[in-house]
Design a protein around this motif. Sequence first.
Motif, PDB file in Angstrom:
ATOM      1  N   THR A 183      -1.807   7.483   5.957  1.00 23.23           N
ATOM      2  CA  THR A 183      -2.263   6.076   5.992  1.00 23.23           C
ATOM      3  C   THR A 183      -3.861   5.947   5.714  1.00 23.23           C
ATOM      4  OG1 THR A 183      -2.523   6.283   8.208  1.00 23.23           O
ATOM      5  CG2 THR A 183      -0.301   5.537   7.777  1.00 23.23           C
ATOM      6  N   SER A 194       9.174   2.466   0.004  1.00 24.10           N
ATOM      7  CA  SER A 194       9.818   1.746   0.756  1.00 24.10           C
ATOM      8  C   SER A 194      10.969   0.770   0.162  1.00 24.10           C
ATOM      9  CB  SER A 194       8.618   0.655   1.433  1.00 24.10           C
ATOM     10  OG  SER A 194       9.388  -0.164   2.309  1.00 24.10           O
ATOM     11  N   ARG A 202      12.695  -2.610   6.907  1.00 22.35           N
ATOM     12  CA  ARG A 202      12.427  -1.988   5.659  1.00 22.35           C
ATOM     13  C   ARG A 202      12.916  -0.525   5.810  1.00 22.35           C
ATOM     14  NH1 ARG A 202      10.936  -4.633   1.207  1.00 22.35           N
ATOM     15  NH2 ARG A 202       9.900  -2.755   0.394  1.00 22.35           N
ATOM     16  N   THR A 217      12.148   0.483   9.981  1.00 18.60           N
ATOM     17  CA  THR A 217      11.046  -0.140  10.492  1.00 18.60           C
ATOM     18  C   THR A 217      11.372  -0.960  11.938  1.00 18.60           C
ATOM     19  OG1 THR A 217      11.317  -2.105   9.155  1.00 18.60           O
ATOM     20  CG2 THR A 217       9.586  -0.290   8.497  1.00 18.60           C
ATOM     21  N   ARG A 246       5.033   0.695   9.902  1.00 22.04           N
ATOM     22  CA  ARG A 246       4.552  -0.413   9.353  1.00 22.04           C
ATOM     23  C   ARG A 246       3.323  -0.091   8.394  1.00 22.04           C
ATOM     24  NH1 ARG A 246       4.805  -3.057  14.397  1.00 22.04           N
ATOM     25  NH2 ARG A 246       2.793  -2.449  14.771  1.00 22.04           N
ATOM     26  N   ALA A 247       2.461   1.151   8.729  1.00 22.08           N
ATOM     27  CA  ALA A 247       1.312   1.411   7.819  1.00 22.08           C
ATOM     28  C   ALA A 247       1.775   2.076   6.648  1.00 22.08           C
ATOM     29  CB  ALA A 247       0.459   2.374   8.664  1.00 22.08           C
ATOM     30  N   ASP A 249       4.936   1.597   5.256  1.00 23.37           N
ATOM     31  CA  ASP A 249       5.449   0.619   4.428  1.00 23.37           C
ATOM     32  C   ASP A 249       4.504  -0.150   3.703  1.00 23.37           C
ATOM     33  OD1 ASP A 249       7.401  -1.225   3.475  1.00 23.37           O
ATOM     34  OD2 ASP A 249       6.798  -2.610   5.037  1.00 23.37           O
ATOM     35  N   GLN A 250       3.468  -0.633   4.321  1.00 22.02           N
ATOM     36  CA  GLN A 250       2.557  -1.480   3.574  1.00 22.02           C
ATOM     37  C   GLN A 250       1.798  -0.549   2.392  1.00 22.02           C
ATOM     38  OE1 GLN A 250      -0.303  -2.958   6.703  1.00 22.02           O
ATOM     39  NE2 GLN A 250       1.283  -4.152   7.558  1.00 22.02           N
ATOM     40  N   ARG A 253       4.297  -0.287  -0.437  1.00 23.44           N
ATOM     41  CA  ARG A 253       4.294  -1.459  -1.146  1.00 23.44           C
ATOM     42  C   ARG A 253       3.189  -1.779  -2.106  1.00 23.44           C
ATOM     43  NH1 ARG A 253       7.670  -6.102   2.022  1.00 23.44           N
ATOM     44  NH2 ARG A 253       6.926  -5.258   3.803  1.00 23.44           N
ATOM     45  N   SER A 254       2.179  -1.508  -1.572  1.00 27.33           N
ATOM     46  CA  SER A 254       0.659  -2.070  -2.276  1.00 27.33           C
ATOM     47  C   SER A 254       0.626  -1.158  -3.511  1.00 27.33           C
ATOM     48  CB  SER A 254      -0.454  -1.725  -1.101  1.00 27.33           C
ATOM     49  OG  SER A 254      -0.462  -0.547  -0.779  1.00 27.33           O
TER      50      SER A 254
END
Length: 256
Positions: A183, A194, A202, A217, A246-247, A249-250, A253-254
Motif C-alpha cells: 500500500t 480486485s 469486493r 472486503t 480497503r487500501a 482494493d483502492q 482499482r486505481s
Amino acid sequence: MAAKDDLDTFHVLTALLLTPAQFPSVLGDDYPEACAALDVEPWTDGYGLLFGQDGSGARWTVVSDDAALIGCAIAAWDCGMPYELSAPERTVVQTVAGWPLAITIATPALPAPHDPPGEQPIRLTAPDPKGWGPAQRRMAADDVAKQWLKWRDQVTVHASFDGTGAKPAAHIQRVLDEALGYTSDPPPAGRVRSAPAPDGARIVRADGPGWSLAAHTEDIALLLLDEKPHELLPLGRGPELPVLLRALDQMARSSA
C-alpha cells in the motif's frame, strides 16, 4: 514460434485475457512476470491468449495483441452465445508450444492433444494437480476467490487470528507485513487485483513471495503458503484487516 502452416490450421478451443487486471496467475505472481513467461512485453493494453490445436492435434498457445477481440469472444461464450474466434495473423505476436492449463476439450476429428515435436524456445505445461508449489498455490487462491462462499463455509476462524489480542503466527504476520507494504510501495501491475462481490463488496487477490491471499472486503482473508501445502489459513477481521483490504482494493482499482 510455430511454422505458418501450423497457424493456417489452428483450431481455437478456448481463450483467456492477459491484462494487468486479469491474467492466468499460473504464469506468475504479476502481469510482467506472466508476460515474461510467454516472452512478450508487458503492454498496458494487454493481450488475448488462444489455446488450440494445429492440424496434427498438437497443443499451441497463440498470443494476440487484440485483447478487445478476445474479450468479446469470452463475453459471448460466458453468455452461452456461439462465437467463432480466430486471431487475424496481423495480431499474432507470439506462438508458444503447449498450454499452461489443463484443458479437457479437444477438436473433433483431430488426434488427441499432444506436445508439438522438436525443440521449442518455450514449452508450456500444466502444473501437476497433485503437486504443490507457487503455480498450484496461486491457482488454488484463484479458485477461492471465484468460489468465495464455497470455501468460506469450510473454514473456522482460529482465535489467534481474530483480532482479540493474540499475535498472529510468524508466517501469517509476514504475509500481513508484506501486503501492507504494497500500500505504500506499489508492486508490479497485477500483483494485487480486485473484483466485484455481491452487495457492493469486493474480492481482493494478492500474491507475494511464497504466499497468496484471497479476501472479502466485508469478511475475512484466506491465505495459502508454499510451506503449508493445500492448507487454507483463515485470518479474522480484527481492527487492522478491513483497513488493509480497503487500501489494497483502492490500489488495485486505481492501477487497473
